[in-house]
Design a protein around this motif. Structure first.
Motif, mmCIF file in Angstrom:
data_model
loop_
_atom_site.group_PDB
_atom_site.id
_atom_site.type_symbol
_atom_site.label_atom_id
_atom_site.label_comp_id
_atom_site.label_asym_id
_atom_site.label_seq_id
_atom_site.Cartn_x
_atom_site.Cartn_y
_atom_site.Cartn_z
ATOM 1 N N TYR A 141 -5.659 -9.693 -16.738
ATOM 2 C CA TYR A 141 -5.255 -9.126 -15.442
ATOM 3 C C TYR A 141 -6.432 -8.371 -14.806
ATOM 4 O O TYR A 141 -6.727 -8.548 -13.620
ATOM 5 C CB TYR A 141 -4.055 -8.200 -15.679
ATOM 6 N N ILE A 142 -7.125 -7.578 -15.630
ATOM 7 C CA ILE A 142 -8.281 -6.814 -15.119
ATOM 8 C C ILE A 142 -9.391 -7.770 -14.663
ATOM 9 O O ILE A 142 -9.973 -7.618 -13.588
ATOM 10 C CB ILE A 142 -8.848 -5.870 -16.198
ATOM 11 N N VAL A 143 -9.664 -8.777 -15.505
ATOM 12 C CA VAL A 143 -10.730 -9.747 -15.179
ATOM 13 C C VAL A 143 -10.405 -10.445 -13.860
ATOM 14 O O VAL A 143 -11.289 -10.641 -13.014
ATOM 15 C CB VAL A 143 -10.883 -10.764 -16.335
ATOM 16 N N LYS A 144 -9.127 -10.800 -13.674
ATOM 17 C CA LYS A 144 -8.741 -11.497 -12.437
ATOM 18 C C LYS A 144 -8.896 -10.584 -11.213
ATOM 19 O O LYS A 144 -9.253 -11.057 -10.135
ATOM 20 C CB LYS A 144 -7.306 -12.023 -12.550
ATOM 21 N N ILE A 145 -8.650 -9.290 -11.386
ATOM 22 C CA ILE A 145 -8.853 -8.350 -10.268
ATOM 23 C C ILE A 145 -10.340 -8.331 -9.887
ATOM 24 O O ILE A 145 -10.709 -8.424 -8.712
ATOM 25 C CB ILE A 145 -8.395 -6.922 -10.650
ATOM 26 N N GLU A 146 -11.188 -8.229 -10.926
ATOM 27 C CA GLU A 146 -12.642 -8.163 -10.666
ATOM 28 C C GLU A 146 -13.137 -9.446 -9.996
ATOM 29 O O GLU A 146 -13.960 -9.401 -9.084
ATOM 30 C CB GLU A 146 -13.405 -7.929 -11.985
ATOM 31 N N ARG A 147 -12.623 -10.606 -10.476
ATOM 32 C CA ARG A 147 -13.046 -11.890 -9.891
ATOM 33 C C ARG A 147 -12.576 -12.009 -8.446
ATOM 34 O O ARG A 147 -13.308 -12.502 -7.585
ATOM 35 C CB ARG A 147 -12.485 -13.054 -10.704
ATOM 36 N N ALA A 148 -11.339 -11.544 -8.189
ATOM 37 C CA ALA A 148 -10.799 -11.602 -6.820
ATOM 38 C C ALA A 148 -11.664 -10.752 -5.888
ATOM 39 O O ALA A 148 -11.940 -11.143 -4.755
ATOM 40 C CB ALA A 148 -9.355 -11.133 -6.798
ATOM 41 N N LEU A 149 -12.115 -9.596 -6.402
ATOM 42 C CA LEU A 149 -12.992 -8.731 -5.599
ATOM 43 C C LEU A 149 -14.303 -9.437 -5.281
ATOM 44 O O LEU A 149 -14.798 -9.380 -4.152
ATOM 45 C CB LEU A 149 -13.288 -7.442 -6.364
ATOM 46 N N LEU A 150 -14.847 -10.115 -6.296
ATOM 47 C CA LEU A 150 -16.109 -10.845 -6.102
ATOM 48 C C LEU A 150 -15.937 -11.935 -5.036
ATOM 49 O O LEU A 150 -16.775 -12.072 -4.134
ATOM 50 C CB LEU A 150 -16.566 -11.468 -7.431
ATOM 51 N N ILE A 151 -14.810 -12.667 -5.134
ATOM 52 C CA ILE A 151 -14.552 -13.737 -4.151
ATOM 53 C C ILE A 151 -14.391 -13.134 -2.750
ATOM 54 O O ILE A 151 -14.895 -13.663 -1.774
ATOM 55 C CB ILE A 151 -13.304 -14.562 -4.551
ATOM 56 N N ARG A 152 -13.705 -11.971 -2.687
ATOM 57 C CA ARG A 152 -13.506 -11.317 -1.389
ATOM 58 C C ARG A 152 -14.864 -10.974 -0.761
ATOM 59 O O ARG A 152 -15.083 -11.219 0.423
ATOM 60 C CB ARG A 152 -12.669 -10.056 -1.598
ATOM 61 N N TYR A 153 -15.788 -10.439 -1.582
ATOM 62 C CA TYR A 153 -17.120 -10.103 -1.051
ATOM 63 C C TYR A 153 -17.860 -11.363 -0.598
ATOM 64 O O TYR A 153 -18.556 -11.361 0.405
ATOM 65 C CB TYR A 153 -17.940 -9.336 -2.092
ATOM 66 N N TRP A 154 -17.694 -12.463 -1.371
ATOM 67 C CA TRP A 154 -18.329 -13.722 -0.974
ATOM 68 C C TRP A 154 -17.736 -14.240 0.331
ATOM 69 O O TRP A 154 -18.450 -14.783 1.172
ATOM 70 C CB TRP A 154 -18.175 -14.784 -2.072
ATOM 71 N N MET A 155 -16.399 -14.076 0.472
ATOM 72 C CA MET A 155 -15.746 -14.534 1.708
ATOM 73 C C MET A 155 -16.309 -13.783 2.909
ATOM 74 O O MET A 155 -16.410 -14.326 4.012
ATOM 75 C CB MET A 155 -14.221 -14.311 1.613
ATOM 76 N N GLU A 156 -16.658 -12.504 2.700
ATOM 77 C CA GLU A 156 -17.229 -11.726 3.805
ATOM 78 C C GLU A 156 -18.708 -12.053 4.009
ATOM 79 O O GLU A 156 -19.194 -12.054 5.125
ATOM 80 C CB GLU A 156 -17.035 -10.231 3.523
ATOM 81 N N TYR A 157 -19.391 -12.346 2.895
ATOM 82 C CA TYR A 157 -20.835 -12.567 2.993
ATOM 83 C C TYR A 157 -21.187 -13.978 3.482
ATOM 84 O O TYR A 157 -22.200 -14.159 4.159
ATOM 85 C CB TYR A 157 -21.474 -12.317 1.620
ATOM 86 N N GLN A 158 -20.333 -14.957 3.175
ATOM 87 C CA GLN A 158 -20.659 -16.346 3.512
ATOM 88 C C GLN A 158 -20.899 -16.533 5.007
ATOM 89 O O GLN A 158 -21.634 -17.421 5.404
ATOM 90 C CB GLN A 158 -19.588 -17.310 3.006
ATOM 91 N N VAL A 159 -20.303 -15.665 5.831
ATOM 92 C CA VAL A 159 -20.471 -15.817 7.284
ATOM 93 C C VAL A 159 -21.949 -15.636 7.681
ATOM 94 O O VAL A 159 -22.409 -16.215 8.667
ATOM 95 C CB VAL A 159 -19.537 -14.832 8.035
#
Lengths: 157, 225
Positions: A75-93
């Motif tokens: 559960y913790i690992v998935k939270i951290e990964r989701a955060l990483l993806i969220r940052y990528w979603m913002e950075y990819q622009v």
């Protein structure tokens, strides 16, 4: 023998291209600009909605944990990964946006060449040719401004 | 008419786009299938109550963990008159205790965390640490996560060789010595790595093909006469 002074018009200085070929430039330029413009808009939309996606992902993660699909450390690992993806979603622009900007400018350049060729074509009447030249100049102006500045804005106070 | 390059031929396009879509579909599927690899899964596993007096009779399953790899044990006990205890110990400790046929209750287990999934409860609040768990006295079912050690409710990775041991007793008639329990032992698999890799490759092929196709159309129609 006296020298003959020949008046060179502005149109003569433009590249020569037949009407059919110029139309192709115009259509494909438009197509390229629309494709890259759409990619840019999609990219911006993904970045803008990253936080909503994260909330959804976190809720799903918590409910999966409560169902016993995985344990606390997953559960913790998935939270951290989701955060990483969220940052990528913002950075990819930044990456996609810059590539799309190049694409849009290339598309606009093709449109400029197309309009310039129309302006040069003596099969069109003088008035139309002038309009095409103005259009080409306007688009070229947009390319130049968007190349050196991030946006064009008019403020009224 | 728009001129076509070899790259844009129907067959080539189908193959390239097909490979890309296959990667994009296979990524999540493989990720899901290989997320956890089952080492051992048994309902009604049988040991004898001698297991509580000597390690040689206890249930023992070897597990090797690499860095950041997690061991997951799901254990439950719903059988009459039986009670069991689960521990996870290092291979070196097991080998020594096995050769001496030591009493399992005297062996110190390593730290793990276990979850008691509660609806509406905070995941952090429904997770605890322990070095041994007894069933059914502490609970009927446990979801155990282990990596070597723990700090609070989070795990610390100590790669190496371990043994999952289970021993128990039967409080029924003296003649009945069977001890049953259900156990499932899994470790983290390569699912996530494969998922990320295949999605990346699929997307890369698709983007590269789209770019090359665009360049190829422009080249075929404008840059050559």
């Amino acid at each position: 023998m006296g020298t003959e002074e020949r008046k060179v018009s502005l149109y003569d200085m433009l590249p020569v291209m037949d009407k059919e070929r110029a139309t192709k430039f115009l259509i494909y330029g438009l197509l390229v600009a629309i494709i890259f413009g759409t990619i840019l808009m999609i990219s911006k939309s993904i970045a803008d909605n990253a936080s909503i996606w994260l909330s959804l992902e976190n809720q799903q993660n918590e409910m999966n944990y409560m169902q016993g699909l995985y344990g606390y450390n997953d559960y913790i690992v998935k939270i951290e990964r989701a955060l990483l993806i969220r940052y990528w979603m913002e950075y990819q622009v930044i990456i996609v946006g810059n590539i799309a900007r190049i694409g849009v400018n290339v598309g606009l350049f093709f449109i400029v060449v197309g309009f310039l060729s129309f302006a040069l074509n003596d099969k069109f009447d003088e008035k139309s040719r002038r309009i095409y030249l103005i259009l080409a100049g306007a688009i070229l102006f947009v390319i130049m401004v968007t190349t050196f500045f991030s946006q064009i804005a008019i403020f009224v106070s | 008419m728009v001129k076509m390059s070899r790259l844009l031929k129907k067959k080539t396009a189908y193959i390239i786009i097909g490979i890309s879509i296959a990667c994009l579909i296979l990524g999540p599927v493989m990720g899901l299938l290989l997320d956890k690899v089952t080492i051992y899964d048994m309902d009604s596993e049988l040991i004898l109550e001698d297991s509580s007096s000597g390690l040689t009779k206890a249930f023992a399953k070897p597990v090797t963990l690499s860095k950041d790899q997690k061991l997951i044990v799901e254990i439950s006990e719903f059988y009459a008159n039986t009670s069991i205890t689960i521990k996870i110990i290092a291979k070196s400790v097991y080998d020594r205790a096995f050769s001496l046929n030591s009493t399992p209750s005297g062996i110190s287990g390593l730290n793990f965390v276990y979850s008691e999934f509660g609806w509406g409860a905070s995941p952090a609040g429904s997770t605890n640490g322990a070095t041994a768990l007894s069933l059914p006295s502490s609970g009927m079912y446990f979801y155990i996560e282990f990596m070597g050690d723990r700090t609070g409710d989070s795990l610390i990775s100590w790669p190496g060789d371990y043994f999952v041991i289970v021993y128990g007793t039967n409080s029924g008639p003296a003649s009945v010595r069977d001890v049953y329990f259900d156990i499932s032992i899994k470790v983290d698999g390569p699912g996530e790595t494969l998922n990320n890799l295949l999605i990346f490759v699929g997307a890369l092929i698709l983007v590269a093909y789209a770019m090359l196709a665009l360049v190829s159309i422009l080249k075929a129609n404008y840059l050559r006469g």
